[in-house]
Design a protein around this motif. Structure first.
Motif, PDB file in Angstrom:
ATOM      1  N   SER A  81       3.374 -13.618  -8.310  1.00  0.00           N
ATOM      2  CA  SER A  81       3.075 -14.589  -7.260  1.00  0.00           C
ATOM      3  C   SER A  81       4.355 -15.251  -6.760  1.00  0.00           C
ATOM      4  N   PHE A  82       5.292 -15.470  -7.653  1.00  0.00           N
ATOM      5  CA  PHE A  82       6.607 -15.983  -7.252  1.00  0.00           C
ATOM      6  C   PHE A  82       7.257 -15.055  -6.230  1.00  0.00           C
ATOM      7  N   PHE A  83       7.260 -13.745  -6.528  1.00  0.00           N
ATOM      8  CA  PHE A  83       7.827 -12.776  -5.585  1.00  0.00           C
ATOM      9  C   PHE A  83       7.001 -12.704  -4.303  1.00  0.00           C
ATOM     10  N   ALA A  84       5.668 -12.820  -4.424  1.00  0.00           N
ATOM     11  CA  ALA A  84       4.802 -12.680  -3.258  1.00  0.00           C
ATOM     12  C   ALA A  84       5.033 -13.816  -2.259  1.00  0.00           C
ATOM     13  N   PHE A  85       5.090 -15.053  -2.746  1.00  0.00           N
ATOM     14  CA  PHE A  85       5.358 -16.173  -1.841  1.00  0.00           C
ATOM     15  C   PHE A  85       6.726 -16.035  -1.192  1.00  0.00           C
ATOM     16  N   LEU A 113       0.816  -1.211   0.000  1.00  0.00           N
ATOM     17  CA  LEU A 113       0.000   0.000   0.000  1.00  0.00           C
ATOM     18  C   LEU A 113       0.850   1.261   0.000  1.00  0.00           C
ATOM     19  N   ILE A 114       1.908   1.301   0.807  1.00  0.00           N
ATOM     20  CA  ILE A 114       2.741   2.502   0.897  1.00  0.00           C
ATOM     21  C   ILE A 114       3.480   2.749  -0.423  1.00  0.00           C
ATOM     22  N   ILE A 115       4.000   1.686  -1.040  1.00  0.00           N
ATOM     23  CA  ILE A 115       4.654   1.866  -2.336  1.00  0.00           C
ATOM     24  C   ILE A 115       3.640   2.319  -3.374  1.00  0.00           C
ATOM     25  N   MET A 116       2.415   1.791  -3.301  1.00  0.00           N
ATOM     26  CA  MET A 116       1.368   2.204  -4.235  1.00  0.00           C
ATOM     27  C   MET A 116       1.050   3.687  -4.087  1.00  0.00           C
ATOM     28  N   ILE A 117       0.959   4.166  -2.851  1.00  0.00           N
ATOM     29  CA  ILE A 117       0.688   5.591  -2.621  1.00  0.00           C
ATOM     30  C   ILE A 117       1.831   6.446  -3.157  1.00  0.00           C
ATOM     31  N   PHE A 118       3.059   6.019  -2.907  1.00  0.00           N
ATOM     32  CA  PHE A 118       4.228   6.782  -3.364  1.00  0.00           C
ATOM     33  C   PHE A 118       4.254   6.907  -4.885  1.00  0.00           C
ATOM     34  N   VAL A 119       4.022   5.818  -5.589  1.00  0.00           N
ATOM     35  CA  VAL A 119       4.072   5.884  -7.056  1.00  0.00           C
ATOM     36  C   VAL A 119       2.845   6.609  -7.599  1.00  0.00           C
ATOM     37  N   VAL A 153       3.190  -3.540  -6.917  1.00  0.00           N
ATOM     38  CA  VAL A 153       2.433  -3.385  -5.682  1.00  0.00           C
ATOM     39  C   VAL A 153       0.977  -3.817  -5.798  1.00  0.00           C
ATOM     40  N   PHE A 154       0.290  -3.489  -6.893  1.00  0.00           N
ATOM     41  CA  PHE A 154      -1.125  -3.831  -7.001  1.00  0.00           C
ATOM     42  C   PHE A 154      -1.353  -5.344  -6.969  1.00  0.00           C
ATOM     43  N   PRO A 155      -0.594  -6.149  -7.726  1.00  0.00           N
ATOM     44  CA  PRO A 155      -0.781  -7.604  -7.615  1.00  0.00           C
ATOM     45  C   PRO A 155      -0.498  -8.137  -6.209  1.00  0.00           C
ATOM     46  N   TRP A 156       0.488  -7.575  -5.516  1.00  0.00           N
ATOM     47  CA  TRP A 156       0.744  -8.005  -4.139  1.00  0.00           C
ATOM     48  C   TRP A 156      -0.447  -7.695  -3.238  1.00  0.00           C
ATOM     49  N   PHE A 157      -1.055  -6.537  -3.458  1.00  0.00           N
ATOM     50  CA  PHE A 157      -2.238  -6.182  -2.673  1.00  0.00           C
ATOM     51  C   PHE A 157      -3.365  -7.183  -2.926  1.00  0.00           C
ATOM     52  N   VAL A 158      -3.549  -7.576  -4.187  1.00  0.00           N
ATOM     53  CA  VAL A 158      -4.565  -8.580  -4.531  1.00  0.00           C
ATOM     54  C   VAL A 158      -4.223  -9.919  -3.887  1.00  0.00           C
ATOM     55  N   PHE A 159      -2.952 -10.280  -3.889  1.00  0.00           N
ATOM     56  CA  PHE A 159      -2.501 -11.541  -3.302  1.00  0.00           C
ATOM     57  C   PHE A 159      -2.820 -11.593  -1.808  1.00  0.00           C
ATOM     58  N   ILE A 160      -2.501 -10.528  -1.087  1.00  0.00           N
ATOM     59  CA  ILE A 160      -2.755 -10.495   0.350  1.00  0.00           C
ATOM     60  C   ILE A 160      -4.258 -10.458   0.626  1.00  0.00           C
ATOM     61  N   PRO A 220       4.664 -12.560 -22.748  1.00  0.00           N
ATOM     62  CA  PRO A 220       5.555 -11.697 -21.952  1.00  0.00           C
ATOM     63  C   PRO A 220       4.878 -11.204 -20.673  1.00  0.00           C
ATOM     64  N   VAL A 221       5.708 -10.823 -19.721  1.00  0.00           N
ATOM     65  CA  VAL A 221       5.203 -10.196 -18.493  1.00  0.00           C
ATOM     66  C   VAL A 221       4.691  -8.805 -18.842  1.00  0.00           C
ATOM     67  N   ASN A 222       3.402  -8.575 -18.584  1.00  0.00           N
ATOM     68  CA  ASN A 222       2.794  -7.315 -19.017  1.00  0.00           C
ATOM     69  C   ASN A 222       1.722  -6.903 -18.020  1.00  0.00           C
ATOM     70  N   LYS A 223       1.936  -5.766 -17.375  1.00  0.00           N
ATOM     71  CA  LYS A 223       0.986  -5.273 -16.389  1.00  0.00           C
ATOM     72  C   LYS A 223      -0.260  -4.729 -17.051  1.00  0.00           C
ATOM     73  N   ASN A 224      -0.139  -4.094 -18.195  1.00  0.00           N
ATOM     74  CA  ASN A 224      -1.299  -3.533 -18.871  1.00  0.00           C
ATOM     75  C   ASN A 224      -2.296  -4.613 -19.269  1.00  0.00           C
ATOM     76  N   LEU A 225      -1.776  -5.768 -19.688  1.00  0.00           N
ATOM     77  CA  LEU A 225      -2.642  -6.881 -20.069  1.00  0.00           C
ATOM     78  C   LEU A 225      -3.005  -7.766 -18.883  1.00  0.00           C
ATOM     79  N   TRP A 226      -2.301  -7.648 -17.783  1.00  0.00           N
ATOM     80  CA  TRP A 226      -2.388  -8.604 -16.677  1.00  0.00           C
ATOM     81  C   TRP A 226      -2.257 -10.014 -17.242  1.00  0.00           C
TER      82      TRP A 226
END
Length: 743
Positions: A655-659, A367-373, A397-404, A640-646
């Motif tokens: 999810s790899f980073f989140a775990f 959340l804090i990183i999301m606010i900063f960006v 940050v947004f996918p991590w928030f969804v993960f939690i 490819p890894v793409n945030k715009n497309l999710w």
């Protein structure tokens, strides 16, 4: 010649002899002053700085004149002409030749004086040309070339209006000595995958040798760029330069004939003024926060000591201290001592109900990183979303928030079922919470009421809270259908929930089929590119392929995001929403993986080794899947890894980073208790309130104020860090007051 974007004749004429700013106007006076500081101050070298050949030539001319028997008056006259030649060699030579013509009628002595004048003029002219470098000797070619590139600047550069620089820009002054036609300069960012070269500036043909035409332009300093110089007359490539420009740097690009060859051109980059270190404010801010963290840790350590705690209690309760001192017995009674001990214990922080602080800490970090960006991230490019494929800090940050959120769903539903809450009542709460998230996103977060009242004509429908609401609805209902108050078998955390996995795999199959099989008008089937100038400009209106097409068709182009991240580098022309409908499928998958993390914490409660081991196994498995999908590359993978497309590879990678991060935080915070989770724990406990609050009050003081220099990373970084830190303080105060906003 490399493929480049076509330019019109009008564009080439606009280049002319006037300066051009390809990156657009703007900036501040500081940027302009930096640009103007680069050239024109040095001028040509003085006679005293010229090569010794000039003096040798002049001496030879004087000796020739003396040998011819020239009189003192004539010698003085020729000496004056030689001195004048140092200032203007061609004019001196002409004057000497004229004097020779006048002396031709004076008989034999006149002929001798004429011959001496001719020899003197030739010597002075050759010496001057050698000093200027127009007739370089074989031993001094490279030396003369370097001196000219470093010291020679056109005299009229100060008279030109140079472009004012913005952040992440540098000034490039192009000196063109090409004699066979105008030069068109194109540029291409290394960050733009399979893109067309973009027109930068047109530089007119050089009027004559040694007199370059000039053009000044602002260039991007965010990423390495390639400059392509083309001959407009013969349509061929002159040269190509790959270079990394520094912010607010001043550079000169010299295009001139290669020594020893008229047809070959050399392109040399010279640094006129060094760039600034734009990352220095980040280093300073990092050190400041580290110092605050160390001071806070040391303070907490001393506060936990009983003598310090008792002393603080006495200082904060002076009446109780005075009562004890003024007691008739001189010391408290047994009852008073017991009462005093109770008060000391009451002053201590009350221990909250057992709760996994690692989850709230992880949520708070995201959340804090999301606010900063969201506040700007100091206007650094790596704190902004990636243009298309790849990852930056903002994309994490947004996918991590969804993960939690998924992990919390598993824990909270199990807890409420153990307390005897019915599933129908829980279903009502799930529906109400999802509706509130969507309504707050559409009516509170998306509109900018500073620009005027709410208008339905241009209202954006998708958004972050809307994506959270839909994801929460699907995942929570899915979990509610199969949730149990007490896990039956701690070894069956996956197999016993196989219907959920079948549903999730079916959803993912829908995403794959729609993405790769849905026909999109004017676009290739299965297109995953950014459109615009990407893919060499073949599909300019196909941004996002099927994902963008579905949003524009169902929601309308006016009701989705108008300024997507690929617009900056790929120059896209159509609207595209990164929180669109099709991407919601993969955010559901992301939250479901978070549910699996929550089930691990439930099924293996107090079995720390089992929990850590399963977190590690899930992280490794998802990392392997990501590597296969992407081929361990940014742009060359299957998906490819793409945030715009999710994209699904984006979900597995995050999810790899989140775990992995949850593993470390669980160990540090809940197992070893080496860290309390502060200060991120506090906003993690009040995430919805902090997120909505930061969106609503973004444009108000003290979260934003008028800056003195808008083109300064330092000022933007200071403002964004202060605003983010204020929300941490607010969350801490709310935590101390036991105020939590839950929906």
């Amino acid at each position: 010649m490399a493929e480049a974007a076509p330019t019109t004749a009008a564009q080439r004429r606009e280049g002319g002899e006037e300066t051009a700013a390809a990156a657009g106007p703007g900036g501040d006076e500081r940027g302009g002053l930096r640009g103007r500081g680069g050239g024109g101050c040095r001028g040509e070298r003085t006679c005293a700085e010229r090569a010794p050949r000039a003096r040798a030539g002049a001496a030879a001319g004087a000796a020739a004149a003396a040998g011819a028997g020239a009189g003192a008056g004539a010698g003085g006259s020729e000496g004056g002409r030689a001195a004048a030649a140092c200032r203007e060699p061609r004019a001196a030579a002409a004057a000497a030749a004229a004097a020779a013509d006048d002396d031709m009628g004076a008989g034999p002595w006149g002929a001798r004086r004429a011959l001496a004048a001719v020899l003197l003029a030739a010597s002075v002219l050759s010496a001057a040309l050698l000093a200027r470098g127009e007739l370089p000797g074989p031993d001094t070619q490279e030396q003369e070339r370097q001196l000219q590139l470093q010291e020679q600047q056109p005299r009229d550069i100060n008279k030109r209006k140079l472009p004012e620089l913005k952040m992440d820009q540098a000034l490039l002054i192009i000196h063109n000595e090409f004699l066979h036609g105008d030069l068109n300069v194109y540029w291409l960012s290394d960050h733009c995958y399979q893109c067309l070269y973009q027109f930068l500036v047109s530089v007119p043909v050089s009027p004559k040798p040694g007199h370059p035409s000039i053009a000044a332009v602002a260039v991007s300093s965010q990423h390495p760029v390639t400059l392509l110089l083309n001959d407009t007359l013969e349509k061929k490539e002159i040269c190509r330069i790959h270079y990394v420009f520094g912010e607010f740097g001043n550079y000169s690009l010299w295009v001139k004939p290669h020594y020893g060859s008229i047809n070959q051109m050399s392109c040399d980059m010279v640094v006129n003024e060094n760039p600034v270190n734009s990352n220095l404010p980040i280093y300073i801010a990092f050190l400041i926060y580290i110092a605050i963290l160390i001071s806070s840790s040391v303070g907490n350590f001393f506060v936990k000591l009983d003598p310090v705690r008792n002393w603080l209690y006495k200082k904060m309760n002076p009446r109780e201290t005075d009562r004890l001192i003024n007691s008739e017995l001189g010391s408290p009674t047994r009852a008073e001592s017991y009462s005093s001990d109770l008060q000391v214990e009451a002053w201590r922080l009350t221990t909250p109900v057992h709760r996994l602080r690692s989850l709230d800490t992880f949520r708070g970090i995201a959340l804090i990183i999301m606010i900063f960006v969201n506040y700007g991230g100091g206007k650094y490019w790596f704190f902004k979303h990636e243009s298309w494929n790849g990852l930056t800090v903002a994309d994490l940050v947004f996918p991590w928030f969804v993960f939690i959120m998924g992990s919390s769903i598993a824990l909270s539903l199990s807890s409420m079922l153990r307390r005897g809450c019915s599933k129908w009542k829980l279903l009502g709460k799930i529906l109400w919470r999802s509706l509130l998230l969507c309504v707050m996103g559409v009516l509170i977060v998306n509109p900018n009421y500073c620009l005027g009242p709410l208008s339905w004509d241009k209202l954006r429908i998708p958004g972050v809270l809307q994506r959270l609401g839909l994801t929460y609805l699907v995942v929570a209902v899915l979990e509610l259908l199969f949730a149990r108050a007490v896990p039956e078998n701690s070894t069956m955390d996956i197999i016993s929930y196989w219907p959920q996995w079948i549903f999730i795999l079916m959803l993912e199959a829908v995403w794959v089929c729609v993405t790769f099989l849905l026909p999109v008008p004017g676009c290739p089937t299965g297109y995953l590119g950014p459109g615009g100038i990407g893919d060499f400009g073949k599909y300019p209106n196909c941004t996002g392929g099927a994902a963008g097409y579905i949003d524009r068709w169902l929601l309308g182009e006016d009701h989705i995001y108008q300024h997507p991240s690929p617009n900056v580098i790929y120059h896209t022309k159509v609207a595209y929403d990164p929180e669109g409908l099709l991407g919601t499928i993969n955010s559901i998958v992301m939250a479901f993986l978070g549910v699996q993390a929550g089930k691990i914490l439930l099924f293996y409660k107090d079995q720390h080794k089992q929990i850590l081991l399963r977190f590690l196994l899930w992280s490794a498995m998802l990392g392997i899947i990501s590597g296969v999908l992407t081929k361990f590359s940014q742009n060359e993978g299957f998906i490819p890894v793409n945030k715009n497309l999710w994209s699904i590879s984006y979900v597995t990678t995050l999810s790899f980073f989140a775990f992995l991060l949850l593993l470390f935080m669980y160990f540090l915070v809940d197992v070893a208790r080496l860290w309390s989770g502060a200060p991120f724990f506090y906003p993690g406990m009040n995430s919805i309130l902090v997120y909505v609050g930061h969106e609503v009050f973004e444009n108000y003081f003290p979260f934003q104020w008028k800056m003195e220099d808008y083109q300064s990373h330092k000022e933007h970084l200071t403002q964004n860090l202060v605003a983010t830190s204020l929300w941490v303080v607010i969350a801490y105060v709310l935590y101390r007051k036991r105020i939590f906003w839950k929906i």
